[in-house]
Design a protein around this motif. Structure first.
Motif, PDB file in Angstrom:
ATOM      1  N   GLY A   1     -21.699 -11.296  -6.021  1.00 49.01           N
ATOM      2  CA  GLY A   1     -20.750 -10.242  -7.500  1.00 49.01           C
ATOM      3  C   GLY A   1     -20.659  -9.505  -7.257  1.00 49.01           C
ATOM      4  N   SER A   2     -20.769  -8.551  -5.959  1.00 47.48           N
ATOM      5  CA  SER A   2     -20.082  -7.447  -6.073  1.00 47.48           C
ATOM      6  C   SER A   2     -18.836  -7.270  -5.231  1.00 47.48           C
ATOM      7  N   LEU A   3     -18.505  -5.804  -5.041  1.00 45.28           N
ATOM      8  CA  LEU A   3     -17.316  -5.264  -4.270  1.00 45.28           C
ATOM      9  C   LEU A   3     -17.992  -5.440  -2.612  1.00 45.28           C
ATOM     10  N   SER A   4     -17.296  -6.884  -1.525  1.00 47.32           N
ATOM     11  CA  SER A   4     -18.146  -6.795  -0.567  1.00 47.32           C
ATOM     12  C   SER A   4     -18.020  -5.345   0.353  1.00 47.32           C
ATOM     13  N   SER A   5     -19.061  -5.307   0.735  1.00 44.57           N
ATOM     14  CA  SER A   5     -19.554  -4.029   1.476  1.00 44.57           C
ATOM     15  C   SER A   5     -18.721  -3.702   2.760  1.00 44.57           C
ATOM     16  N   GLU A   6     -17.563  -4.982   3.419  1.00 35.22           N
ATOM     17  CA  GLU A   6     -16.589  -5.398   4.848  1.00 35.22           C
ATOM     18  C   GLU A   6     -15.765  -4.654   4.203  1.00 35.22           C
ATOM     19  N   LYS A   7     -14.872  -4.804   2.738  1.00 33.01           N
ATOM     20  CA  LYS A   7     -13.281  -3.839   2.129  1.00 33.01           C
ATOM     21  C   LYS A   7     -13.771  -2.827   1.917  1.00 33.01           C
ATOM     22  N   THR A   8     -15.020  -2.169   1.734  1.00 34.81           N
ATOM     23  CA  THR A   8     -14.902  -0.286   1.108  1.00 34.81           C
ATOM     24  C   THR A   8     -15.757  -0.034   2.088  1.00 34.81           C
ATOM     25  N   SER A   9     -15.585   1.786   1.731  1.00 33.50           N
ATOM     26  CA  SER A   9     -15.899   2.685   2.774  1.00 33.50           C
ATOM     27  C   SER A   9     -16.992   3.444   1.638  1.00 33.50           C
ATOM     28  N   ASP A  10     -16.416   3.274   0.332  1.00 28.64           N
ATOM     29  CA  ASP A  10     -17.097   4.301  -0.877  1.00 28.64           C
ATOM     30  C   ASP A  10     -17.947   3.513  -1.866  1.00 28.64           C
ATOM     31  N   GLY A  11     -17.931   2.294  -1.375  1.00 32.22           N
ATOM     32  CA  GLY A  11     -18.027   1.258  -2.528  1.00 32.22           C
ATOM     33  C   GLY A  11     -17.144   1.201  -3.939  1.00 32.22           C
ATOM     34  N   THR A  12     -16.225   2.393  -4.004  1.00 31.94           N
ATOM     35  CA  THR A  12     -15.262   1.798  -5.427  1.00 31.94           C
ATOM     36  C   THR A  12     -14.088   1.145  -4.715  1.00 31.94           C
ATOM     37  N   HIS A  13     -13.631   1.621  -3.517  1.00 33.69           N
ATOM     38  CA  HIS A  13     -12.126   1.507  -3.468  1.00 33.69           C
ATOM     39  C   HIS A  13     -12.106   1.035  -2.138  1.00 33.69           C
ATOM     40  N   LEU A  14     -10.815  -0.385  -2.311  1.00 35.18           N
ATOM     41  CA  LEU A  14     -11.074  -0.634  -1.286  1.00 35.18           C
ATOM     42  C   LEU A  14      -9.886  -0.109   0.244  1.00 35.18           C
ATOM     43  N   TYR A  15     -10.406  -0.558   1.284  1.00 36.49           N
ATOM     44  CA  TYR A  15      -9.835  -0.288   2.494  1.00 36.49           C
ATOM     45  C   TYR A  15      -8.272  -0.278   2.297  1.00 36.49           C
ATOM     46  N   ALA A  16      -7.795   0.906   2.853  1.00 29.61           N
ATOM     47  CA  ALA A  16      -6.053   0.108   2.468  1.00 29.61           C
ATOM     48  C   ALA A  16      -5.386  -1.241   3.056  1.00 29.61           C
ATOM     49  N   LYS A  17      -6.007  -1.859   3.693  1.00 29.96           N
ATOM     50  CA  LYS A  17      -5.417  -3.135   5.134  1.00 29.96           C
ATOM     51  C   LYS A  17      -5.401  -4.065   3.589  1.00 29.96           C
ATOM     52  N   TYR A  18      -5.860  -3.998   2.506  1.00 31.25           N
ATOM     53  CA  TYR A  18      -6.209  -4.801   1.615  1.00 31.25           C
ATOM     54  C   TYR A  18      -5.754  -4.567  -0.062  1.00 31.25           C
ATOM     55  N   TYR A  19      -4.559  -3.988   0.432  1.00 34.01           N
ATOM     56  CA  TYR A  19      -3.698  -3.866  -0.860  1.00 34.01           C
ATOM     57  C   TYR A  19      -3.060  -4.767  -1.031  1.00 34.01           C
ATOM     58  N   PRO A  20      -2.070  -5.272   0.466  1.00 31.78           N
ATOM     59  CA  PRO A  20      -0.787  -5.792  -0.198  1.00 31.78           C
ATOM     60  C   PRO A  20      -1.364  -7.063  -0.127  1.00 31.78           C
ATOM     61  N   THR A  21      -2.836  -7.193   0.104  1.00 35.92           N
ATOM     62  CA  THR A  21      -3.309  -9.270  -0.532  1.00 35.92           C
ATOM     63  C   THR A  21      -3.558  -8.606  -1.807  1.00 35.92           C
ATOM     64  N   TRP A  22      -3.640  -8.034  -2.533  1.00 33.04           N
ATOM     65  CA  TRP A  22      -4.256  -7.419  -3.770  1.00 33.04           C
ATOM     66  C   TRP A  22      -2.640  -7.546  -4.445  1.00 33.04           C
ATOM     67  N   VAL A  23      -1.962  -6.966  -3.884  1.00 32.08           N
ATOM     68  CA  VAL A  23      -0.502  -7.413  -4.817  1.00 32.08           C
ATOM     69  C   VAL A  23       0.268  -8.336  -4.983  1.00 32.08           C
ATOM     70  N   GLU A  24      -0.138  -9.406  -3.675  1.00 27.04           N
ATOM     71  CA  GLU A  24       0.612 -10.275  -3.822  1.00 27.04           C
ATOM     72  C   GLU A  24      -0.072 -11.556  -4.665  1.00 27.04           C
ATOM     73  N   TRP A  25      -1.740 -11.415  -4.550  1.00 26.83           N
ATOM     74  CA  TRP A  25      -2.000 -11.939  -5.694  1.00 26.83           C
ATOM     75  C   TRP A  25      -2.253 -11.650  -6.821  1.00 26.83           C
ATOM     76  N   ILE A  26      -1.233 -10.233  -7.451  1.00 27.43           N
ATOM     77  CA  ILE A  26      -1.126 -10.081  -8.351  1.00 27.43           C
ATOM     78  C   ILE A  26       0.404 -11.233  -8.937  1.00 27.43           C
ATOM     79  N   SER A  27       1.199 -11.125  -7.787  1.00 24.43           N
ATOM     80  CA  SER A  27       2.713 -11.965  -8.432  1.00 24.43           C
ATOM     81  C   SER A  27       2.213 -13.747  -8.608  1.00 24.43           C
ATOM     82  N   GLN A  28       1.423 -13.936  -6.987  1.00 30.96           N
ATOM     83  CA  GLN A  28       1.462 -14.561  -7.368  1.00 30.96           C
ATOM     84  C   GLN A  28       0.054 -15.446  -9.410  1.00 30.96           C
ATOM     85  N   GLU A  29      -0.665 -14.559  -8.824  1.00 33.66           N
ATOM     86  CA  GLU A  29      -1.690 -15.393 -10.439  1.00 33.66           C
ATOM     87  C   GLU A  29      -0.616 -14.844 -11.744  1.00 33.66           C
ATOM     88  N   SER A  30       0.522 -13.800 -11.494  1.00 30.83           N
ATOM     89  CA  SER A  30       1.349 -13.564 -12.979  1.00 30.83           C
ATOM     90  C   SER A  30       1.700 -14.434 -13.262  1.00 30.83           C
TER      91      SER A  30
END
Length: 266
Positions: free
Chosen positions: A233-262
């Protein structure tokens, strides 16, 4: 020599000569036989080619066709005309790395709900504006707001109270807009376990309180943690370098999810 002996010797000589002459004649009458050499073969001539037996009912088979897989494509940029994002450094990441070009962003690193109405920020194609001024200048159909990570150490009741006031202002200035409260993303387990202020227990508590501000009519609550969390239930360590922010490659996935969820709500 006696005469009888001479006669005996003569008879013996004649008989011997006759036997020799007969034997010689019999040998000359037989044909001469030349030995036949055994046939020799080269290794390739040793055996006849072997033919595999044919089945009684042969079934024609076709070679298995293999298709060359097409290279995977990155998610196509989502169109979000007449959309505004309000947020902190995570929303800055959406602006910088998602490929989303047709939305407006009122965001900055360190932005929090207490300062959101006082800050003057640069908005592309608009200029330097306050949130109130921006909402007065343009009309939006969707507004997303994600704030809370920078102020999670404050009493959560005060955060929710200020959040409610900001939502009221947005609703007053944008009466036709649908507003989406975005859950604050979790931090990694290592940061959560070592940070007494910014940790997932505090984030979950704040998110729960913020979700209560959604009315299901004009204000909705969406939670993207499900696509970025690990089994703890934590931000996956494979998707972050600093423990807080996503790697850049995951932002398109996030926006696509936002659009579909909305789309489930409006």
């Amino acid at each position: 020599m006696k005469k009888s002996n001479i006669i005996t010797f003569a008879i013996l000589f004649v008989v011997t000569a006759a036997v020799l002459i007969f034997a010689s004649c019999s040998h000359n009458d037989e044909p001469e036989v030349t030995p036949t050499p055994e046939p020799t073969t080269t290794p390739m001539q040793t055996a006849e080619p072997t033919v595999a037996p044919q089945p009684t009912n042969p079934v024609a088979t076709k070679p298995v066709e293999t298709k060359t897989p097409k290279p995977s494509k990155a998610p196509a940029p989502v169109s979000m005309n007449d959309t505004l994002f309000i947020g902190d450094s995570r929303t800055v990441g959406i602006r910088e790395y998602s490929g989303l070009k047709d939305a407006d962003f009122f965001c900055s690193v360190g932005l929090n709900i207490f300062d959101a109405t006082n800050e003057t920020l640069s908005v592309e194609n608009v200029g330097d504006v306050t949130l109130s001024s921006l909402l007065s200048q343009k009309k939006y159909t969707k507004i997303y707001i994600m704030l809370g990570i920078n102020e999670v150490g404050y009493p959560h009741s005060s955060i929710v109270d200020k959040y409610s006031k900001v939502l009221d202002m947005i609703k007053a200035k944008q009466p036709d807009a649908n507003i989406f409260i975005e859950a604050n993303l979790h931090v990694s387990k290592s940061r959560s376990d070592s940070d007494s202020v910014v940790n997932n227990a505090a984030i979950n508590d704040l998110n729960t309180k913020l979700s209560a501000l959604a009315d299901g009519s004009r204000v909705f609550y969406i939670d993207a943690n499900s696509i970025f969390d690990d089994e703890s239930g934590s931000l996956s360590s494979e998707k972050t370098s600093d423990g807080t922010h996503l790697y850049a490659k995951y932002y398109p996935t996030w926006v696509e999810w936002i659009s579909q969820e909305s789309a489930k709500y409006i």
